[in-house]
Motif scaffolding. Structure first.
Motif, PDB file in Angstrom:
ATOM      1  N   LEU A 182       0.638  -1.157  -0.143  1.00 32.91           N
ATOM      2  CA  LEU A 182      -0.121   0.243   0.001  1.00 32.91           C
ATOM      3  C   LEU A 182       0.756   1.305  -0.082  1.00 32.91           C
ATOM      4  O   LEU A 182       1.814   1.543   0.852  1.00 32.91           O
ATOM      5  N   THR A 183       0.407   1.982  -0.958  1.00 32.59           N
ATOM      6  CA  THR A 183       1.266   3.392  -1.280  1.00 32.59           C
ATOM      7  C   THR A 183       0.639   4.715  -1.091  1.00 32.59           C
ATOM      8  O   THR A 183      -0.812   4.517  -1.335  1.00 32.59           O
ATOM      9  N   THR A 184       1.205   5.790  -0.716  1.00 31.32           N
ATOM     10  CA  THR A 184       0.770   6.962  -1.005  1.00 31.32           C
ATOM     11  C   THR A 184       1.695   8.133  -1.230  1.00 31.32           C
ATOM     12  O   THR A 184       2.637   7.998  -1.298  1.00 31.32           O
ATOM     13  N   PRO A 185       1.312   9.006  -2.098  1.00 31.41           N
ATOM     14  CA  PRO A 185       2.071  10.017  -2.497  1.00 31.41           C
ATOM     15  C   PRO A 185       3.095  10.788  -1.639  1.00 31.41           C
ATOM     16  O   PRO A 185       4.420  11.257  -1.704  1.00 31.41           O
ATOM     17  N   ASP A 186       2.305  11.167  -0.380  1.00 30.54           N
ATOM     18  CA  ASP A 186       3.139  12.067   0.676  1.00 30.54           C
ATOM     19  C   ASP A 186       3.802  11.632   1.734  1.00 30.54           C
ATOM     20  O   ASP A 186       3.187  10.686   2.410  1.00 30.54           O
ATOM     21  N   PRO A 187       4.991  11.480   2.097  1.00 23.62           N
ATOM     22  CA  PRO A 187       5.694  11.057   3.030  1.00 23.62           C
ATOM     23  C   PRO A 187       5.082  11.359   4.447  1.00 23.62           C
ATOM     24  O   PRO A 187       4.889  10.226   5.420  1.00 23.62           O
ATOM     25  N   ALA A 188       4.558  12.636   4.671  1.00 20.49           N
ATOM     26  CA  ALA A 188       3.748  12.796   5.995  1.00 20.49           C
ATOM     27  C   ALA A 188       2.725  11.903   6.299  1.00 20.49           C
ATOM     28  O   ALA A 188       2.173  11.511   7.265  1.00 20.49           O
ATOM     29  N   VAL A 189       1.963  11.996   5.055  1.00 20.56           N
ATOM     30  CA  VAL A 189       0.720  11.143   5.088  1.00 20.56           C
ATOM     31  C   VAL A 189       0.985   9.653   5.406  1.00 20.56           C
ATOM     32  O   VAL A 189       0.437   9.003   6.309  1.00 20.56           O
ATOM     33  N   GLY A 190       1.778   9.127   4.672  1.00 26.68           N
ATOM     34  CA  GLY A 190       2.198   7.570   4.750  1.00 26.68           C
ATOM     35  C   GLY A 190       2.840   7.566   6.223  1.00 26.68           C
ATOM     36  O   GLY A 190       2.661   6.302   6.755  1.00 26.68           O
ATOM     37  N   GLU A 191       3.550   8.571   6.987  1.00 28.15           N
ATOM     38  CA  GLU A 191       3.790   8.171   8.509  1.00 28.15           C
ATOM     39  C   GLU A 191       2.714   7.927   9.183  1.00 28.15           C
ATOM     40  O   GLU A 191       2.641   7.237  10.030  1.00 28.15           O
ATOM     41  N   VAL A 192       1.868   9.001   9.070  1.00 28.12           N
ATOM     42  CA  VAL A 192       0.182   8.624   9.927  1.00 28.12           C
ATOM     43  C   VAL A 192      -0.172   7.480   9.558  1.00 28.12           C
ATOM     44  O   VAL A 192      -0.721   6.518  10.496  1.00 28.12           O
ATOM     45  N   LYS A 193      -0.263   6.960   8.439  1.00 23.80           N
ATOM     46  CA  LYS A 193      -0.810   5.729   7.972  1.00 23.80           C
ATOM     47  C   LYS A 193       0.053   4.460   8.891  1.00 23.80           C
ATOM     48  O   LYS A 193      -0.699   3.555   9.317  1.00 23.80           O
ATOM     49  N   ALA A 194       1.153   4.809   8.771  1.00 19.78           N
ATOM     50  CA  ALA A 194       2.187   3.521   9.386  1.00 19.78           C
ATOM     51  C   ALA A 194       1.884   3.477  10.661  1.00 19.78           C
ATOM     52  O   ALA A 194       1.983   2.168  11.271  1.00 19.78           O
ATOM     53  N   GLN A 195       1.629   4.710  11.287  1.00 21.09           N
ATOM     54  CA  GLN A 195       1.530   4.567  12.751  1.00 21.09           C
ATOM     55  C   GLN A 195       0.184   3.998  13.189  1.00 21.09           C
ATOM     56  O   GLN A 195      -0.049   3.289  14.089  1.00 21.09           O
ATOM     57  N   ALA A 196      -0.844   4.290  12.312  1.00 17.60           N
ATOM     58  CA  ALA A 196      -2.169   3.688  12.517  1.00 17.60           C
ATOM     59  C   ALA A 196      -2.032   2.005  12.443  1.00 17.60           C
ATOM     60  O   ALA A 196      -2.817   1.362  13.122  1.00 17.60           O
ATOM     61  N   MET A 197      -1.324   1.879  11.454  1.00 18.16           N
ATOM     62  CA  MET A 197      -1.180   0.271  11.356  1.00 18.16           C
ATOM     63  C   MET A 197      -0.539  -0.438  12.545  1.00 18.16           C
ATOM     64  O   MET A 197      -0.725  -1.472  13.020  1.00 18.16           O
ATOM     65  N   ARG A 198       0.582   0.397  12.880  1.00 21.96           N
ATOM     66  CA  ARG A 198       1.378  -0.334  14.380  1.00 21.96           C
ATOM     67  C   ARG A 198       0.420   0.028  15.645  1.00 21.96           C
ATOM     68  O   ARG A 198       0.481  -0.829  16.526  1.00 21.96           O
ATOM     69  N   SER A 199      -0.458   0.931  15.655  1.00 23.91           N
ATOM     70  CA  SER A 199      -1.325   0.993  16.738  1.00 23.91           C
ATOM     71  C   SER A 199      -2.652   0.161  16.910  1.00 23.91           C
ATOM     72  O   SER A 199      -3.330   0.192  17.835  1.00 23.91           O
ATOM     73  N   ALA A 200      -2.994  -0.409  15.873  1.00 19.26           N
ATOM     74  CA  ALA A 200      -4.016  -1.035  15.827  1.00 19.26           C
ATOM     75  C   ALA A 200      -4.129  -2.626  15.725  1.00 19.26           C
ATOM     76  O   ALA A 200      -3.106  -3.350  15.447  1.00 19.26           O
ATOM     77  N   ARG A 201      -5.050  -3.208  16.424  1.00 22.05           N
ATOM     78  CA  ARG A 201      -4.949  -4.707  16.746  1.00 22.05           C
ATOM     79  C   ARG A 201      -5.422  -5.323  15.284  1.00 22.05           C
ATOM     80  O   ARG A 201      -4.948  -6.468  14.829  1.00 22.05           O
ATOM     81  N   ARG A 202      -6.468  -4.879  14.594  1.00 20.69           N
ATOM     82  CA  ARG A 202      -7.141  -5.288  13.474  1.00 20.69           C
ATOM     83  C   ARG A 202      -7.073  -4.334  12.508  1.00 20.69           C
ATOM     84  O   ARG A 202      -7.084  -3.020  12.637  1.00 20.69           O
ATOM     85  N   ARG A 203      -6.776  -4.417  11.152  1.00 24.09           N
ATOM     86  CA  ARG A 203      -6.693  -3.641  10.029  1.00 24.09           C
ATOM     87  C   ARG A 203      -7.515  -3.907   8.699  1.00 24.09           C
ATOM     88  O   ARG A 203      -7.583  -5.135   8.586  1.00 24.09           O
ATOM     89  N   VAL A 204      -8.048  -3.026   8.404  1.00 22.19           N
ATOM     90  CA  VAL A 204      -9.196  -3.234   7.265  1.00 22.19           C
ATOM     91  C   VAL A 204      -8.771  -2.198   6.045  1.00 22.19           C
ATOM     92  O   VAL A 204      -8.827  -0.785   6.571  1.00 22.19           O
ATOM     93  N   PHE A 205      -8.579  -2.817   5.097  1.00 15.59           N
ATOM     94  CA  PHE A 205      -8.225  -1.613   3.699  1.00 15.59           C
ATOM     95  C   PHE A 205      -9.700  -1.470   3.075  1.00 15.59           C
ATOM     96  O   PHE A 205     -10.306  -2.497   2.918  1.00 15.59           O
ATOM     97  N   ALA A 206      -9.848  -0.210   2.903  1.00 17.62           N
ATOM     98  CA  ALA A 206     -11.091  -0.340   1.924  1.00 17.62           C
ATOM     99  C   ALA A 206     -10.915   0.802   0.926  1.00 17.62           C
ATOM    100  O   ALA A 206     -10.403   1.806   0.897  1.00 17.62           O
TER     101      ALA A 206
END
Length: 253
Positions: A182-206
């Motif tokens: 999964l990719t995104t254009p902006d590194p700053a946005v990518g960091e928020v998404k990556a942290q959400a992935m680390r913080s969550a027990r379950r993850r769903v992509f839509a």
């Protein structure tokens, strides 16, 4: 107009309008349809557009990203179905992360309002949707506001998010591929998404089918990091099966 100039103009039109049509481009530039198809093929080879039947649409990259306003005008019926199916995966989660973007906004609208729920988000649009839900507590991440998506980023947002343990994260992306994840254009946005992935027990992509096979600049997760991938039937069943072999349950609606 030379070939390179025409191709730049085609790309600019695709980015401005969200899509281009072979017939209209042929008329505009006074060239054969086959010439336009070759132009689109070249642009696709460079990762700048994705071709469709009769046209093409732009691929988001480090130099181009669609605005939230533009996202609200494309594939709306499919995004609505995806959002409903994604919300149905909530289960017994009490704390939820909802990503920025139009599909996550629709997921927020589809979440149950008759039970206590805490929603963490970087999106002002998501927070606004849930603001009047009496049983929903909204935690809005602070940070630098990106005007194009009306969402916060940078270290203020990621530090706040890192302090949470979240039951379920609904995560979006600009592109998803079996090779690059999964990719995104902006590194700053990518960091928020990556942290959400680390913080969550379950993850769903839509995300809609047009996201599949697209690759942007910053990788923040692998396909196998998700328990479920929710998309529409525009993604062929055979391709959905290939993604499911990487781990997630692929749901087509």
């Amino acid at each position: 107009m030379g070939t390179e100039e025409r191709r730049r103009a085609i790309l600019e039109t695709a980015r401005q309008d969200g899509a281009v049509d072979v017939n209209r481009l042929a008329e505009r530039f006074e060239v054969a349809k086959e010439t336009v198809r070759r132009d689109l093929h070249t642009l696709e080879e460079h990762g700048l557009v994705r071709r469709t039947h009769g046209g093409a649409y732009p691929v988001e990259s480090a130099g181009f990203e669609t605005t939230l306003a533009m996202r609200t005008t494309h594939h709306v019926p499919q995004k609505s179905r995806i959002a409903k199916a994604a919300a149905d995966l909530l289960g017994d989660a009490e704390t939820v992360f909802v990503d920025e973007g139009f599909t996550p906004q629709l997921i927020a609208e589809a979440l149950p309002k008759d039970r206590p729920l805490t929603v963490v988000t970087a999106s002002l649009a998501v927070a606004t949707v849930l603001a009047e839900a009496e049983k929903t507590s909204v935690l809005l991440l602070g940070g630098r506001l990106r005007g194009s998506t009306m969402a916060t980023v940078d270290h203020w947002a990621t530090r706040m998010l890192a302090d949470f343990v979240i039951d379920l994260a609904y995560v979006g992306a600009n592109g998803i591929s079996r090779q690059y994840g999964l990719t995104t254009p902006d590194p700053a946005v990518g960091e928020v998404k990556a942290q959400a992935m680390r913080s969550a027990r379950r993850r769903v992509f839509a995300g809609v089918h047009s996201k599949f096979g697209a690759v942007s600049f910053c990788r923040f997760a692998g396909v196998g990091d998700f328990e479920a991938v929710v998309t529409d039937t525009g993604l062929p069943s055979a391709e959905a099966q290939r993604y499911s072999l990487l781990g997630p349950n692929v749901i087509r609606v």
